[in-house]
Design a protein around this motif. Structure first.
Motif, PDB file in Angstrom:
ATOM      1  N   GLY A  20     -10.654  -9.479  -2.667  1.00 12.40           N
ATOM      2  CA  GLY A  20      -8.710  -9.052  -3.181  1.00 12.40           C
ATOM      3  C   GLY A  20      -7.972  -8.685  -2.218  1.00 12.40           C
ATOM      4  O   GLY A  20      -6.851  -8.577  -2.433  1.00 12.40           O
ATOM      5  N   TYR A  21      -8.450  -8.319  -0.941  1.00 11.98           N
ATOM      6  CA  TYR A  21      -7.047  -8.133   0.270  1.00 11.98           C
ATOM      7  C   TYR A  21      -7.503  -9.558   1.064  1.00 11.98           C
ATOM      8  O   TYR A  21      -8.179 -10.284   0.810  1.00 11.98           O
ATOM      9  CB  TYR A  21      -8.531  -6.833   1.253  1.00 11.98           C
ATOM     10  CG  TYR A  21      -8.801  -5.051   0.805  1.00 11.98           C
ATOM     11  CD1 TYR A  21      -7.946  -4.465   1.162  1.00 11.98           C
ATOM     12  CD2 TYR A  21      -9.626  -5.593  -0.181  1.00 11.98           C
ATOM     13  CE1 TYR A  21      -8.315  -3.292  -0.203  1.00 11.98           C
ATOM     14  CE2 TYR A  21     -10.392  -4.022  -1.101  1.00 11.98           C
ATOM     15  CZ  TYR A  21      -9.243  -3.077  -0.754  1.00 11.98           C
ATOM     16  OH  TYR A  21      -9.063  -2.264  -1.258  1.00 11.98           O
ATOM     17  N   GLU A  22      -6.334  -9.423   1.668  1.00 13.18           N
ATOM     18  CA  GLU A  22      -5.819 -10.130   2.718  1.00 13.18           C
ATOM     19  C   GLU A  22      -6.738  -9.511   3.947  1.00 13.18           C
ATOM     20  O   GLU A  22      -5.981  -8.166   4.581  1.00 13.18           O
ATOM     21  CB  GLU A  22      -4.540 -10.131   3.068  1.00 13.18           C
ATOM     22  CG  GLU A  22      -3.856 -10.920   3.895  1.00 13.18           C
ATOM     23  CD  GLU A  22      -2.449 -11.371   3.967  1.00 13.18           C
ATOM     24  OE1 GLU A  22      -1.768 -11.973   4.625  1.00 13.18           O
ATOM     25  OE2 GLU A  22      -1.457 -10.002   3.394  1.00 13.18           O
ATOM     26  N   SER A  70      -7.020 -13.895   0.835  1.00 15.08           N
ATOM     27  CA  SER A  70      -7.273 -13.435  -0.313  1.00 15.08           C
ATOM     28  C   SER A  70      -9.135 -13.524  -0.311  1.00 15.08           C
ATOM     29  O   SER A  70      -9.547 -14.086  -1.406  1.00 15.08           O
ATOM     30  CB  SER A  70      -6.625 -13.324  -1.739  1.00 15.08           C
ATOM     31  OG  SER A  70      -7.548 -12.358  -2.307  1.00 15.08           O
ATOM     32  N   THR A 100      -3.927  -7.257  -2.474  1.00 13.84           N
ATOM     33  CA  THR A 100      -3.770  -8.431  -3.531  1.00 13.84           C
ATOM     34  C   THR A 100      -3.588  -8.210  -4.375  1.00 13.84           C
ATOM     35  O   THR A 100      -2.617  -9.249  -5.105  1.00 13.84           O
ATOM     36  CB  THR A 100      -3.752  -9.429  -2.804  1.00 13.84           C
ATOM     37  OG1 THR A 100      -5.118 -10.069  -3.075  1.00 13.84           O
ATOM     38  CG2 THR A 100      -3.666 -10.091  -0.870  1.00 13.84           C
TER      39      THR A 100
END
Length: 258
Positions: A97-99, A156, A191
């Motif tokens: 869930g992270y960019e 993401s 994100t």
């Protein structure tokens, strides 16, 4: 050579894109790469080599620096590479869930290194020469050493992680007896709601040496550069060598390949 005008020539653009595609296929999966990790709530890039023995431990005994080599394209008068690649394997519970991005902040080079670096002498990293331009292409845009900027490693991260992430690096001339040193800071931006903030990485270094040349010097610099880096008034950077000479000598004894 003017980099912008060079890549605006339609025929050569097609040739470069073909080269990039074939290079990516040839170099995916095996070779030098970074494992993107989270250690003590901070991003870390652990270097490792999944290809042939290159003279150092496959899992580097330090983080945030690794080298590879330019691939010359004599017909175009340029050099390119897609290595090193990045793997995000620690995704579950950490980077899902992270960019993940790389902020490109500097480009310098070690010019004409001595045959056997003297451990009592500092390494001097010089600015790029006038007219010398390095470009890096991600899936969305191109960033050059004229302006620097942010590159997207992954927009993401999905559950299960992602591997074989790469950029395309291009140099607007054929390299001489020099090792290019690109400096980045890796960042992770949530994100999704509820994800905790993560600390950006310490400076991350990608070293690119000429095709078929300066391999042991690149190994030497790879593990020396993550020690003390001191900006000088003359706009060069001086590296303290510490114990780098020991690994350089061991690498030579092992006859590492590139």
């Amino acid at each position: 050579m003017n980099h912008t005008l060079f890549f605006q020539q339609a025929g050569r653009v097609a040739a470069v894109l073909t080269l990039i595609a074939s290079a990516h296929i040839a170099h995916a999966h095996d070779g030098r790469r970074f494992d993107v990790q989270v250690v003590a709530n901070q991003l870390v890039a652990q270097g490792r080599n999944t290809g042939p023995d290159d003279g150092l431990p496959s899992l580097r005994p330090y983080v945030n620096s690794i080298h590879d080599h330019w691939r010359n394209v004599p017909s175009l008068g340029i050099a390119t590479t897609v290595a090193p690649e990045f793997d995000i394997r620690q995704a579950v519970g950490q980077l899902v869930g992270y960019e993940v991005t790389l902020d490109w902040i500097d480009a310098r080079k070690w010019v004409d290194p001595p045959m056997m670096p003297d451990p009592t002498m500092p390494i001097v990293l010089e600015p790029l020469a006038p007219g010398e331009v390095i470009s890096i292409v991600d899936d969305f845009h191109t960033v050059t050493s004229s302006t620097f900027g942010e590159l997207t490693l992954h927009p993401s991260v999905p559950t299960g992680g992602v591997v074989d992430l790469s950029f395309v690096y291009a140099l607007n001339h054929l390299p001489g007896r020099e090792i290019h040193v690109l400096t980045f800071q890796m960042k992770a931006t949530p994100t999704q709601a509820g994800l905790p903030p993560l600390l950006p990485s310490d400076p991350l270094y990608i070293l690119l040496s000429p095709e078929g040349q300066l391999h042991h010097h690149a190994l030497f610099l790879e593990q020396a550069i993550h020690t003390n880096v001191v900006p000088e008034p003359s706009s060069v950077i001086v590296l303290a060598l510490s114990g780098a000479m020991i690994l350089f000598q061991r690498a030579g004894e092992r006859q590492g390949r590139w």
